[in-house]
Design an enzyme around this catalytic site. Structure first.
Site, short mmCIF file in Angstrom:
data_model
loop_
_atom_site.label_atom_id
_atom_site.label_comp_id
_atom_site.label_asym_id
_atom_site.label_seq_id
_atom_site.Cartn_x
_atom_site.Cartn_y
_atom_site.Cartn_z
N CYS A 94 -11.14 -0.38 -6.12
CA CYS A 94 -9.83 0.37 -6.67
C CYS A 94 -9.00 -1.12 -7.92
O CYS A 94 -7.97 -0.60 -6.57
CB CYS A 94 -9.28 1.26 -6.65
SG CYS A 94 -8.14 2.47 -7.06
N CYS A 97 -5.53 1.16 -7.11
CA CYS A 97 -5.32 1.41 -5.73
C CYS A 97 -4.73 -0.53 -5.04
O CYS A 97 -3.58 -0.51 -4.30
CB CYS A 97 -6.22 1.47 -4.19
SG CYS A 97 -6.67 3.43 -5.32
N CYS A 216 3.67 -12.28 -15.98
CA CYS A 216 3.78 -12.64 -15.35
C CYS A 216 3.75 -11.86 -14.09
O CYS A 216 4.11 -11.40 -12.84
CB CYS A 216 5.25 -13.67 -15.49
SG CYS A 216 4.84 -14.69 -16.19
#
Length: 399
Positions: A94, A97, A216
Site C-alpha cells: 500500500c 501506508c 522534493c
C-alpha cells in the site's frame, strides 16, 4: 484515501515445515534445508550450508522498532489489556501506508517509554483474520483501543506525527511530546561535500534538492527511509544537498531540475544519474545491485546476506581436501578475507571462524552445527544482536 486493492496470495513454507518450529511466521531463506548428508564425513553441501547459515544466523534478525508488531498470536495479549493502544492496519504493498510509515515510526518513538499507551501495527496481508474481525476494508486503517477494551474507535484525523500524538494524548490521557528522531540522511554542504562524496571507500547516493520543490518534499520521507535502511552499511552513504543554496555545486554536476539524484560509486566520482523509480523498493534494489549489499526496504538483511562469492572456490576446496590440505587452504581463506572491505570483511570473519572450528572439531562439526542452529532459529533471536556478529564463543556456545 484508503487503498482497497487486493493482492494475489503467495504460498510460503512456514518455519514449522523448515525447521520444526511451532510458530506460523514464514522463515524461508533459499539455502536452508534439513536434508543434509548424514554421514560422518563432511560433504561440500554441509560445509557450504554451515558457512552460509552462520552468516545468516549472526546477521539476519529483526531491527529494533518502537512500533509493536502485532500478530494473531499476540494481538489480544497486547491490546485490550492494562493500557490503551493505537493500531495501524496496513498492507506492505500500500502506497499510502508507505507514506505514513515514517510518521508512524515517529509516533512510536514518542510513546516508547509510555507505560499507559501502546503503538502497534498489523500486516493485514499476513494476518487477515484480525483485520476482518475489526472491519478493516482499506489501508491504512488506524484504530484506538481503550484500556481494557477490544471495541475500537476509528481514527479519522490527519496522518502526521503531530496529529496522531495529539489524538493519542487526548484518548489516553497522556501528555507526550513528539520525539526528535535522528535523521539518517547525511546533510551535505560546501564544507563537507568533497570529503563525503569523493571518498573512494564509499558508495554515495546524493539528492540535489531545493527547499521550495514540491517533488522534493514528496520524496523526503521515502529518501529518509532509504537512508535508515542502509545506515548500518559502513561503505554506503545516502545524502542530500540544498542545491538552491549551493548553486555552484549543483552546476558543477549538471543539475538543472529538482530533485536530481546522482550515484557516486567508489570507482567513479564523476557521478552517475539515477534514473530509477522514486519508490523505496526501486531505491533499495538499485543500492543492493550497485553496492553488493543485501538489504530490504526495512533495513533487514535478506537471505543473500553474508554470502561471499570470492570465497566460493576456496570453500569447495576446503570441503574436499584432506586434513593437512585443509590447513593450507584455511590459510588462503584468511588471506583472502584480509583483502575484503566493508560489510564483506565482517562477513568474511565468520567464514574464517567456521573453517577454523571445522579443523579442530572434525567431520561431524558441520552436521551438528546445522542441527544446533536450526534449534536456535526455531526460537527468537535477540533484536539487540541485529547487524552485530557476536564473539566466537558466544555464537557457538559450549556444549
Amino acid at each position: 484515501m484508503e487503498q482497497t486493492r487486493s493482492r494475489p496470495q503467495i504460498k510460503v513454507k512456514s518455519q514449522k515445515s523448515l525447521i520444526g518450529s511451532t510458530t506460523s511466521k514464514p522463515f524461508s531463506p533459499r539455502f536452508i534445508s534439513t536434508n543434509y548428508p548424514r554421514k560422518k564425513k563432511m560433504s561440500r553441501s554441509s560445509i557450504c550450508f554451515t558457512l552460509a547459515t552462520l552468516a545468516l544466523f549472526f546477521l539476519l534478525s529483526p531491527a529494533v522498532a518502537d512500533v509493536v508488531v502485532l500478530t494473531e498470536d499476540n494481538f489480544e495479549k497486547e491490546v485490550g489489556q492494562d493500557r490503551g493502544a493505537l493500531v495501524e492496519f496496513y498492507a506492505p504493498w500500500c502506497g499510502h501506508c508507505k507514506k505514513l510509515a515514517p510518521e508512524y515510526e515517529k509516533l512510536g518513538a514518542s510513546f516508547k517509554k509510555s507505560k499507559s499507551v501502546l503503538i502497534g501495527k498489523v500486516d493485514c496481508d499476513e494476518h487477515k483474520s484480525i483485520c476482518t474481525k475489526y472491519g478493516v476494508s482499506g489501508y491504512p486503517t488506524i484504530q484506538w483501543f481503550p484500556k481494557g477494551s477490544l471495541e475500537p474507535k476509528k481514527y479519522e484525523g490527519a496522518r502526521t506525527a503531530e496529529a496522531l500524538v495529539e489524538f493519542v494524548n487526548l484518548e489516553g490521557g497522556t501528555n507526550v511530546k513528539i520525539a526528535s528522531v535522528p535523521a539518517s540522511v547525511v546533510v551535505l554542504n560546501s564544507d563537507n561535500f568533497n570529503e563525503v562524496v569523493l571518498d573512494g571507500k564509499k558508495d554515495v547516493l546524493v539528492e540535489f534538492y531545493a527547499p521550495w520543490c514540491g517533488h522534493c518534499k514528496s520524496l523526503a520521507p521515502t529518501y529518509e527511509s532509504l537512508a535508515a535502511a542502509f545506515k548500518n552499511e559502513e561503505d554506503v552513504v545516502i545524502a542530500n544537498i540544498d542545491a538552491d543554496n549551493h548553486k555552484d555545486i549543483g552546476e558543477k554536476y549538471g543539475v538543472s531540475g529538482f530533485p536530481t539524484i546522482k550515484f557516486f560509486p567508489k570507482n567513479n566520482k564523476d557521478g552517475e544519474d539515477y534514473e530509477g523509480g522514486r519508490d523505496i523498493d526501486s531505491f533499495v534494489t538499485f543500492i543492493n545491485e550497485k553496492s553488493g549489499t543485501s538489504r530490504d526496504a526495512k533495513g533487514q538483511l535478506t537471505s543473500n546476506a553474508g554470502l561471499i562469492k570470492e570465497l566460493d572456490s576456496l570453500v569447495k576446496e576446503f570441503v574436499t581436501a584432506g586434513n593437512e590440505e585443509k590447513k593450507a587452504i584455511y590459510a588462503k581463506i584468511e588471506e583472502e578475507v584480509g583483502k575484503l572491505t566493508g560489510s564483506a570483511a565482517r562477513y568474511g570473519k565468520i567464514y574464517v571462524k567456521a573453517a577454523k572450528t571445522s579443523l579442530s572439531k572434525g567431520g561431524d562439526y558441520a552436521k551438528n552445527e546445522i542441527q544446533r542452529l536450526e534449534r536456535i532459529l526455531a526460537k527468537s533471536i535477540s533484536p539487540s544482536k541485529a547487524d552485530d556478529p557476536p564473539s566466537f564463543d558466544t555464537a557457538w556456545g559450549r556444549r
